[in-house]
Scaffold this motif. Structure first.
Motif, PDB file in Angstrom:
ATOM      1  N   ARG A   1      97.023  57.112   6.010  1.00  0.00           N
ATOM      2  CA  ARG A   1      96.400  57.160   7.339  1.00  0.00           C
ATOM      3  C   ARG A   1      96.644  58.513   7.993  1.00  0.00           C
ATOM      4  NH1 ARG A   1      98.203  52.492  11.253  1.00  0.00           N
ATOM      5  NH2 ARG A   1      96.411  51.364  10.403  1.00  0.00           N
TER       6      ARG A   1
ATOM      7  N   GLU B   1      89.565  58.265  10.512  1.00  0.00           N
ATOM      8  CA  GLU B   1      90.500  57.225  10.906  1.00  0.00           C
ATOM      9  C   GLU B   1      90.471  56.077   9.907  1.00  0.00           C
ATOM     10  OE1 GLU B   1      92.694  57.656  13.248  1.00  0.00           O
ATOM     11  OE2 GLU B   1      91.797  59.632  13.614  1.00  0.00           O
TER      12      GLU B   1
ATOM     13  N   GLU C   1      91.693  52.125   9.247  1.00  0.00           N
ATOM     14  CA  GLU C   1      92.193  50.898   9.861  1.00  0.00           C
ATOM     15  C   GLU C   1      92.030  49.723   8.901  1.00  0.00           C
ATOM     16  OE1 GLU C   1      93.782  50.780  12.606  1.00  0.00           O
ATOM     17  OE2 GLU C   1      93.372  52.830  13.317  1.00  0.00           O
TER      18      GLU C   1
END
Length: 434
Positions: free
Chosen positions: A123, A132, A134
């Motif tokens: 990350r 990004e 997630e």
């Protein structure tokens, strides 16, 4: 770090852990024993121990938390043994497990912990490049395939799983089991040993030959303990073994723990795969570019030094052969690259990083992995790809690929560039020999 203890044994005496300690030492695990939480914490501070096996008698959840704090920043898997509460451990077993079984479950828990650490590193790497990352949890009920002939004990286990909210799909034969496995997604498979173990083992072996099913955990449920060669069974790819003498609730809990860990790994893998179409990955293979691989390897090496974990790198190069030369000239080798990249992504563990260094050269970074283990992992990937026939064009027989391998393990104080160079140097030696 070679030869240092890997496992902390914590117990007020040797009544429950003594025999296990001898068995684990015989299997190549080096162990260190502590009688108190304070002694265990000191050992975890001084040594790069990877896990804890503890006698639950006389300890509570505060003891487990103290041990994990002492091991920080390393993640610390804990297995507790004995009757009573699980006291916050990752896995609790009431019986006396076989040393091979304990070793395998510890390895699974350790790999899950390393995967969580690696996701944090990945990350950070992606965030620095504006991408990004997630995790999107799957909130649906756990789904487990129960394969085997109907039996009251096997049905009892299935009912225990359903009581926990798990969706259980029954498959009475290996044929129906594979039909279900190819039609739907499962988080784990539980096989009933029954009168004949052959059908169960055939399912496990078949799953290990399939790249899509390879990582699904498989649990074997036996009529009684001592009726099978456990070391051989675990070599077949079985993740856990329980007998009908084990309480159904515990067996269900262990099977569910395998399923939950697998689902978490799949969520991490999906998050990592979400960047496969970005400029961080090679367009042809979906693997990391040379630049991103080198950048992330530096982060892995830095974290490994801080956590006192090993890390290894493997470099794979397409081996020279007449059929590969012809396929390259006709452009068919380039057309095979997307499939090669996809297979590599599926075969590596979620915590491993795969990249493309050059036209026909690939690399793997394997955290918390010794050189010998890394070579086995690379050889397995090369063997699976080597069993695949790639299209060579009209009127030409399909071609297959073999790989030359170079492997290196991080030396104390060594930079990432030096580690990658040493792994690549082995390929240069192979090239000179050719």
């Amino acid at each position: 770090m070679i030869g240092e203890p890997r496992l902390l044994l914590l117990g007020h005496d040797d009544a429950r852990l003594g025999a296990l300690a001898r068995g684990l030492d015989a299997l190549g695990w080096r162990t260190v024993t502590a009688r108190t939480v304070e002694g265990g914490a000191m050992a975890l501070t001084d040594l790069p121990l990877e896990g804890v096996l503890m006698d639950a008698r006389g300890f509570d959840a505060r003891a487990v938390e103290a041990l994990r704090q002492a091991a920080s920043p390393r993640s610390l898997p804990v297995i507790s043994l004995g009757h009573g509460a699980a006291i916050g451990s990752d896995l609790h077993m009431t019986g006396a497990p076989h040393p091979v079984q304990i070793g395998l479950r510890l390895e699974q828990l350790m790999r899950a912990a390393v995967a969580e650490e690696e996701f944090t590193l990945r990350r950070a790497t992606f965030s620095n490049r504006g991408q990004e990352l997630e995790i999107t949890p799957d909130a649906s009920p756990m789904r487990i395939l129960a394969a085997g002939a109907p039996d009251r004990r096997f049905l009892g286990l299935s009912n225990a799983l359903r009581d926990s909210g798990t969706e259980v799909v029954a498959a009475p034969t290996p044929y129906t089991a594979f039909d279900y496995l190819h039609e739907a997604a499962f988080d784990a498979v539980i096989l009933w040993g029954g009168e004949d173990h052959a059908p169960a083992l055939s399912i496990a072996s078949g799953m290990k030959r399939n790249t899509r099913l390879f990582h699904i955990p498989v649990m074997l449920y036996l009529r009684q303990s001592g009726e099978i060669d456990l070391p051989e069974i675990f070599q077949r790819g079985i993740a856990d073994v329980a007998s009908a003498e084990t309480p159904e609730a515990e067996t269900a809990r262990r099977g569910l723990a395998l399923a939950e860990a697998y689902r978490r790994q799949q969520a991490i893998r999906r998050a990592l795969d979400s960047v496969r179409t970005s400029d961080l990955t090679d367009p042809a293979t979906g693997l990391f570019t040379r630049e991103i691989f080198a950048l992330h390897l530096s982060r892995i090496v830095e974290a490994a030094s801080r956590r006192r974990r090993p890390v290894s790198v493997c470099v794979l190069r397409v081996a020279v052969s007449n059929e590969v030369t012809r396929a390259r000239a006709g452009g068919w080798l380039d057309r095979a690259l997307p499939q090669i990249g996809s297979m590599t992504s599926r075969l590596v563990r979620s915590e491993d990083t795969a990249g493309r260094l050059a036209q026909e050269v690939f690399a793997l970074a394997l955290p918390a992995t010794r050189a010998g283990e890394a070579r086995i992992a690379a050889e397995r990937i090369a063997a699976v790809i080597g069993c695949t026939a790639f299209d060579a064009g009209p009127d030409q027989p399909p071609f297959v690929l073999n790989f030359d391998l170079g492997v290196a393990e991080l030396l104390p104080g060594e930079p990432a560039a030096g580690l990658l160079e040493r792994a690549s140097a082995e390929l240069k030696l192979l090239g000179a020999a050719d």
